[in-house]
Write an enzyme that holds these catalytic residues in place. Structure first.
Site, PDB file in Angstrom:
ATOM      1  CG  ASP A 136      -5.251  11.066  -0.283  1.00  0.00           C
ATOM      2  OD1 ASP A 136      -5.018  10.108  -0.217  1.00  0.00           O
ATOM      3  OD2 ASP A 136      -5.025  12.115   0.780  1.00  0.00           O
ATOM      4  CB  CYS A 190       8.980  -6.726   2.922  1.00  0.00           C
ATOM      5  SG  CYS A 190       8.249  -5.051   2.576  1.00  0.00           S
ATOM      6  CB  CYS A 246       5.426  10.677  10.801  1.00  0.00           C
ATOM      7  SG  CYS A 246       6.880   9.651  11.419  1.00  0.00           S
ATOM      8  CB  CYS A 249       7.247   3.518   8.700  1.00  0.00           C
ATOM      9  SG  CYS A 249       6.301   4.385   7.917  1.00  0.00           S
TER      10      CYS A 249
HETATM   11  C1  B12 Z   1      -6.405   6.861   5.519  1.00  0.00           C
HETATM   12  C2  B12 Z   1      -5.140   7.238   4.851  1.00  0.00           C
HETATM   13  C3  B12 Z   1      -3.859   7.600   5.941  1.00  0.00           C
HETATM   14  C4  B12 Z   1      -4.117   7.146   7.257  1.00  0.00           C
HETATM   15  C5  B12 Z   1      -4.327   5.824   7.690  1.00  0.00           C
HETATM   16  C6  B12 Z   1      -2.928   5.063   6.948  1.00  0.00           C
HETATM   17  C7  B12 Z   1      -3.078   3.617   6.692  1.00  0.00           C
HETATM   18  N1  B12 Z   1      -2.097   2.941   6.624  1.00  0.00           N
HETATM   19  O1  B12 Z   1      -4.002   3.120   6.451  1.00  0.00           O
HETATM   20  C8  B12 Z   1      -2.964   7.895   8.010  1.00  0.00           C
HETATM   21  C9  B12 Z   1      -3.618   9.580   8.515  1.00  0.00           C
HETATM   22  C10 B12 Z   1      -2.494   7.598   9.286  1.00  0.00           C
HETATM   23  C11 B12 Z   1      -2.120   8.082   6.638  1.00  0.00           C
HETATM   24  C12 B12 Z   1      -0.745   8.288   7.002  1.00  0.00           C
HETATM   25  C13 B12 Z   1       0.284   8.515   5.923  1.00  0.00           C
HETATM   26  N2  B12 Z   1      -0.264   8.523   4.438  1.00  0.00           N
HETATM   27 CO1  B12 Z   1      -1.978   8.232   3.936  1.00  0.00          CO
HETATM   28  N3  B12 Z   1      -3.621   7.764   3.021  1.00  0.00           N
HETATM   29  C14 B12 Z   1      -4.770   7.364   3.627  1.00  0.00           C
HETATM   30  C15 B12 Z   1      -5.815   7.042   2.508  1.00  0.00           C
HETATM   31  C16 B12 Z   1      -6.685   8.179   2.124  1.00  0.00           C
HETATM   32  C17 B12 Z   1      -6.639   5.916   2.719  1.00  0.00           C
HETATM   33  C18 B12 Z   1      -6.063   4.407   3.086  1.00  0.00           C
HETATM   34  C19 B12 Z   1      -6.840   3.242   3.693  1.00  0.00           C
HETATM   35  O2  B12 Z   1      -7.744   3.132   3.130  1.00  0.00           O
HETATM   36  N4  B12 Z   1      -6.328   2.902   4.568  1.00  0.00           N
HETATM   37  C20 B12 Z   1      -7.186   1.689   5.300  1.00  0.00           C
HETATM   38  C21 B12 Z   1      -6.320   0.684   5.569  1.00  0.00           C
HETATM   39  C22 B12 Z   1      -6.892  -0.624   6.087  1.00  0.00           C
HETATM   40  O3  B12 Z   1      -6.153   0.228   4.328  1.00  0.00           O
HETATM   41  P1  B12 Z   1      -4.779  -0.296   3.769  1.00  0.00           P
HETATM   42  O4  B12 Z   1      -3.459  -0.252   4.488  1.00  0.00           O
HETATM   43  O5  B12 Z   1      -4.781   0.128   2.050  1.00  0.00           O
HETATM   44  O6  B12 Z   1      -5.127  -1.919   3.952  1.00  0.00           O
HETATM   45  C23 B12 Z   1      -5.113  -3.075   2.962  1.00  0.00           C
HETATM   46  C24 B12 Z   1      -3.585  -3.474   2.869  1.00  0.00           C
HETATM   47  O7  B12 Z   1      -2.875  -3.176   4.115  1.00  0.00           O
HETATM   48  C25 B12 Z   1      -4.140  -5.249   2.979  1.00  0.00           C
HETATM   49  N5  B12 Z   1      -3.375  -5.917   3.611  1.00  0.00           N
HETATM   50  C26 B12 Z   1      -3.869  -6.262   4.825  1.00  0.00           C
HETATM   51  N6  B12 Z   1      -3.021  -7.395   5.201  1.00  0.00           N
HETATM   52  C27 B12 Z   1      -2.030  -7.674   4.406  1.00  0.00           C
HETATM   53  C28 B12 Z   1      -0.990  -8.510   3.815  1.00  0.00           C
HETATM   54  C29 B12 Z   1      -0.331  -8.571   2.616  1.00  0.00           C
HETATM   55  C30 B12 Z   1       0.923  -9.400   2.612  1.00  0.00           C
HETATM   56  C31 B12 Z   1      -0.682  -7.437   1.825  1.00  0.00           C
HETATM   57  C32 B12 Z   1       0.194  -7.267   0.350  1.00  0.00           C
HETATM   58  C33 B12 Z   1      -1.481  -6.624   1.884  1.00  0.00           C
HETATM   59  C34 B12 Z   1      -2.285  -6.541   3.327  1.00  0.00           C
HETATM   60  O8  B12 Z   1      -5.552  -5.182   3.399  1.00  0.00           O
HETATM   61  C35 B12 Z   1      -5.859  -3.941   3.951  1.00  0.00           C
HETATM   62  C36 B12 Z   1      -7.460  -3.810   3.442  1.00  0.00           C
HETATM   63  O9  B12 Z   1      -7.344  -3.906   2.135  1.00  0.00           O
HETATM   64  C37 B12 Z   1      -4.686   6.709   1.384  1.00  0.00           C
HETATM   65  C38 B12 Z   1      -5.381   7.226  -0.199  1.00  0.00           C
HETATM   66  C39 B12 Z   1      -6.345   6.152  -0.812  1.00  0.00           C
HETATM   67  N7  B12 Z   1      -7.537   6.406  -0.885  1.00  0.00           N
HETATM   68  O10 B12 Z   1      -5.943   4.953  -0.604  1.00  0.00           O
HETATM   69  C40 B12 Z   1      -3.708   7.695   1.645  1.00  0.00           C
HETATM   70  C41 B12 Z   1      -2.289   7.152   1.067  1.00  0.00           C
HETATM   71  C42 B12 Z   1      -2.045   5.764   1.644  1.00  0.00           C
HETATM   72  N8  B12 Z   1      -1.529   8.126   2.140  1.00  0.00           N
HETATM   73  C43 B12 Z   1      -0.214   8.228   1.720  1.00  0.00           C
HETATM   74  C44 B12 Z   1       0.753   8.969   2.234  1.00  0.00           C
HETATM   75  C45 B12 Z   1       1.970   9.675   1.437  1.00  0.00           C
HETATM   76  C46 B12 Z   1       0.907   9.000   3.764  1.00  0.00           C
HETATM   77  C47 B12 Z   1       1.801   9.403   4.543  1.00  0.00           C
HETATM   78  C48 B12 Z   1       3.535   8.888   3.962  1.00  0.00           C
HETATM   79  C49 B12 Z   1       1.997  10.791   4.942  1.00  0.00           C
HETATM   80  C50 B12 Z   1       2.877  11.433   6.166  1.00  0.00           C
HETATM   81  N9  B12 Z   1       4.363  11.386   5.504  1.00  0.00           N
HETATM   82  O11 B12 Z   1       2.723  11.516   7.157  1.00  0.00           O
HETATM   83  C51 B12 Z   1       1.639   8.656   5.853  1.00  0.00           C
HETATM   84  C52 B12 Z   1       2.204   7.175   5.911  1.00  0.00           C
HETATM   85  C53 B12 Z   1       1.780   6.297   7.249  1.00  0.00           C
HETATM   86  C54 B12 Z   1       1.609   4.673   7.027  1.00  0.00           C
HETATM   87  N10 B12 Z   1       2.494   4.027   7.234  1.00  0.00           N
HETATM   88  O12 B12 Z   1       0.677   4.279   6.375  1.00  0.00           O
HETATM   89  C55 B12 Z   1      -0.290   8.009   0.045  1.00  0.00           C
HETATM   90  C56 B12 Z   1       0.679   6.770   0.028  1.00  0.00           C
HETATM   91  C57 B12 Z   1       1.657   6.632  -1.177  1.00  0.00           C
HETATM   92  C58 B12 Z   1       2.469   5.065  -1.134  1.00  0.00           C
HETATM   93  N11 B12 Z   1       3.408   5.421  -1.844  1.00  0.00           N
HETATM   94  O13 B12 Z   1       2.153   4.207  -0.553  1.00  0.00           O
HETATM   95  C59 B12 Z   1      -1.675   7.533  -0.394  1.00  0.00           C
HETATM   96  C60 B12 Z   1      -1.963   6.425  -1.199  1.00  0.00           C
HETATM   97  C61 B12 Z   1      -2.474   8.922  -0.771  1.00  0.00           C
HETATM   98  C62 B12 Z   1      -1.866   9.187  -2.083  1.00  0.00           C
HETATM   99  N12 B12 Z   1      -2.868   9.341  -3.001  1.00  0.00           N
HETATM  100  O14 B12 Z   1      -0.896   9.346  -2.618  1.00  0.00           O
HETATM  101  N13 B12 Z   1      -2.860   7.933   5.531  1.00  0.00           N
HETATM  102  S1  SF4 Z   2      11.536  -1.199   6.124  1.00  0.00           S
HETATM  103 FE1  SF4 Z   2       9.597  -1.899   6.089  1.00  0.00          FE
HETATM  104  S2  SF4 Z   2       8.487  -1.372   4.049  1.00  0.00           S
HETATM  105 FE2  SF4 Z   2      10.810  -1.397   3.943  1.00  0.00          FE
HETATM  106  S3  SF4 Z   2      11.496  -3.184   3.186  1.00  0.00           S
HETATM  107 FE3  SF4 Z   2      11.756  -3.225   5.361  1.00  0.00          FE
HETATM  108  S4  SF4 Z   2       9.770  -4.382   6.031  1.00  0.00           S
HETATM  109 FE4  SF4 Z   2       9.424  -3.600   3.706  1.00  0.00          FE
END
Ligand code: B12
Ligand code: SF4
Length: 354
Positions: A136, A190, A246, A249
């Site tokens: 994380d 998905c 939460c 999703c």
């Molecule tokens: C900041 C953070 C949050 C933030 C922001 C969430 C987010 N979606 O970014 C908040 C507080 C909202 C959050 C919530 C949660 N989190 Co969180 N979070 C993090 C953290 C520390 C960083 C994530 C990050 O860099 N976000 C910035 C965004 C822009 O990055 P990204 O989503 O990875 O985006 C990339 C892709 O989406 C991609 N992308 C863009 N377009 C497209 C298109 C395609 C086709 C594809 C494939 C990809 C893609 O490009 C983006 C940039 O590289 C990570 C740990 C880590 N260091 O990675 C844990 C992490 C993601 N969290 C985790 C968890 C468990 C949660 C929650 C479920 C907790 C809860 N129950 O409340 C929720 C889920 C919400 C959700 N739907 O994401 C786990 C997820 C495990 C998993 N199986 O995925 C992680 C990995 C922590 C861990 N070590 O286990 N989190």
């Molecule tokens: S609920 Fe969202 S993450 Fe799960 S299969 Fe459907 S589109 Fe993918």
């Protein structure tokens, strides 16, 4: 390195990780997407996400530029308690659900300790190698790297999904200077499904793979430190009410519904019945009681003031007369001005004002 990589994966499984895979340390292909996300302010107040950008978007720069491979691990944390199924806390409107990931011991500590065991195993065999473990907190796009390591695909809800496990699993990373044998990236599954996007009550998934954290209940109840705006109260106080994090999703996702399996790591077993806490007692809790109740749990991240704010919001439209009295009392007088302001916001919202 092929044989050593296989031995390392076998050791990771022996330690108990449910998933393990290897990715090359490379620049991300989502450089532009990440910058767009930041430019739109979707990270809210999580300023650390805008720091260390060179490393975050190019993992070769980790370990002072020595990083070559990343071992990604996954640990299942699913608990199958049915929220709202007649339990004392959730069967009444005075219960607030804790997201599944935070029902047991703090995963950062538990997974980091297990990763360090793996790191020591590597060090015994390759003392010349340098490495670092992250859960994380490091400047890493864990999900994107895990997809490349074959652990699953990034779903439209932005979480990593796996065809055997669903998405209720934690990720951890061991970055190493060793050139390990990389895995094949996982394929996306998905398809045309949009259930997570449709189900999110705050519209936080603004388009597939893009989450506006400022609208996410997880962010609002954990990361954001000020009052929660009135527009989110009915979503958070819905049935069941959410008091920390939460899972909506994930709950609606066909893959979690079909493939989630109960927790096996004892330290992630839920501490509270049915994953929920009593909202009124949270509001009247002392700092000592709070510390005792959430010792060693990820919930303490929100602090007592954050949890009291969340409890007020989770009470939402004050279905119980006792709740209305409690919220009114906090609005009139509370040591913490932010908590008191939140109570006023909740009262206004319950009366139908903005
Ligand atoms: C900041 C953070 C949050 C933030 C922001 C969430 C987010 N979606 O970014 C908040 C507080 C909202 C959050 C919530 C949660 N989190 Co969180 N979070 C993090 C953290 C520390 C960083 C994530 C990050 O860099 N976000 C910035 C965004 C822009 O990055 P990204 O989503 O990875 O985006 C990339 C892709 O989406 C991609 N992308 C863009 N377009 C497209 C298109 C395609 C086709 C594809 C494939 C990809 C893609 O490009 C983006 C940039 O590289 C990570 C740990 C880590 N260091 O990675 C844990 C992490 C993601 N969290 C985790 C968890 C468990 C949660 C929650 C479920 C907790 C809860 N129950 O409340 C929720 C889920 C919400 C959700 N739907 O994401 C786990 C997820 C495990 C998993 N199986 O995925 C992680 C990995 C922590 C861990 N070590 O286990 N989190
Ligand atoms: S609920 Fe969202 S993450 Fe799960 S299969 Fe459907 S589109 Fe993918």
């Amino acid at each position: 390195m092929r044989d050593f990589t296989e031995l390392l994966k076998a050791e990771a499984r022996r330690i108990g990780f449910h998933m393990v895979g290897v990715a090359r340390a490379t620049p991300t292909i989502f450089f532009d997407d990440y910058h767009r996300w930041l430019d739109q302010g979707m990270h809210g107040t999580m300023n650390y996400l805008a720091r260390n950008l060179e490393k975050r978007l190019d993992s070769r720069l980790l370990l002072d530029g020595q990083a070559r491979s990343i071992v990604m691990v996954g640990v299942n944390y699913y608990s199958d308690a049915q929220e709202g199924a007649g339990t004392p806390e959730t069967g009444t409107p005075d219960g607030g659900v804790i997201a599944r990931y935070a029902r047991g011991d703090d995963y950062h500590e538990v997974i980091l300790a297990a990763l360090r065991e793996l790191e020591s195993w590597v060090y015994e065999r390759h003392p010349e190698a340098s490495s670092r473990c992250y859960v994380d907190t490091g400047p890493l796009l864990e999900r994107e790297i895990a997809q490349r390591a074959g652990l699953g695909w990034v779903g439209k809800n932005t979480l990593l999904l796996n065809q055997e496990w669903g998405s209720y699993f934690f990720l951890g990373a061991m970055v190493t200077s060793l050139e390990l044998e990389p895995d094949e990236p996982a394929q996306e599954h998905c398809g045309s499904c949009t259930r997570c996007i449709d189900a999110c009550p705050t519209g936080a998934i603004t388009e597939p793979y893009v989450l506006d954290a400022r609208r996410c209940i997880s962010y609002l109840t954990i990361e954001q430190k000020d009052t929660i705006p009135g527009e989110f109260i009915s979503a958070i106080s819905g049935t069941p009410a959410r008091v920390f994090g939460c899972d909506i999703c994930q709950e609606v996702c066909p893959f979690t519904r079909r493939f989630s399996k109960p927790i096996t790591w004892a330290r992630f077993r839920p501490r509270m019945r049915s994953g929920s806490v009593n909202l009124s007692s949270l509001l009247t809790s002392t700092p000592e009681q709070f510390k005792e109740q959430f010792r060693g749990s990820a919930v303490k991240r929100a602090k007592l003031r954050g949890m009291q704010r969340n409890a007020l919001v989770a009470m939402g439209n004050c279905r119980l007369p006792e709740q209305l009295k409690l919220v009114q009392a906090v609005a009139d007088d509370h040591d913490d001005e932010m908590v008191s302001r939140q109570a006023s916001v909740v009262l206004c919202s319950a009366m139908g004002h903005d």
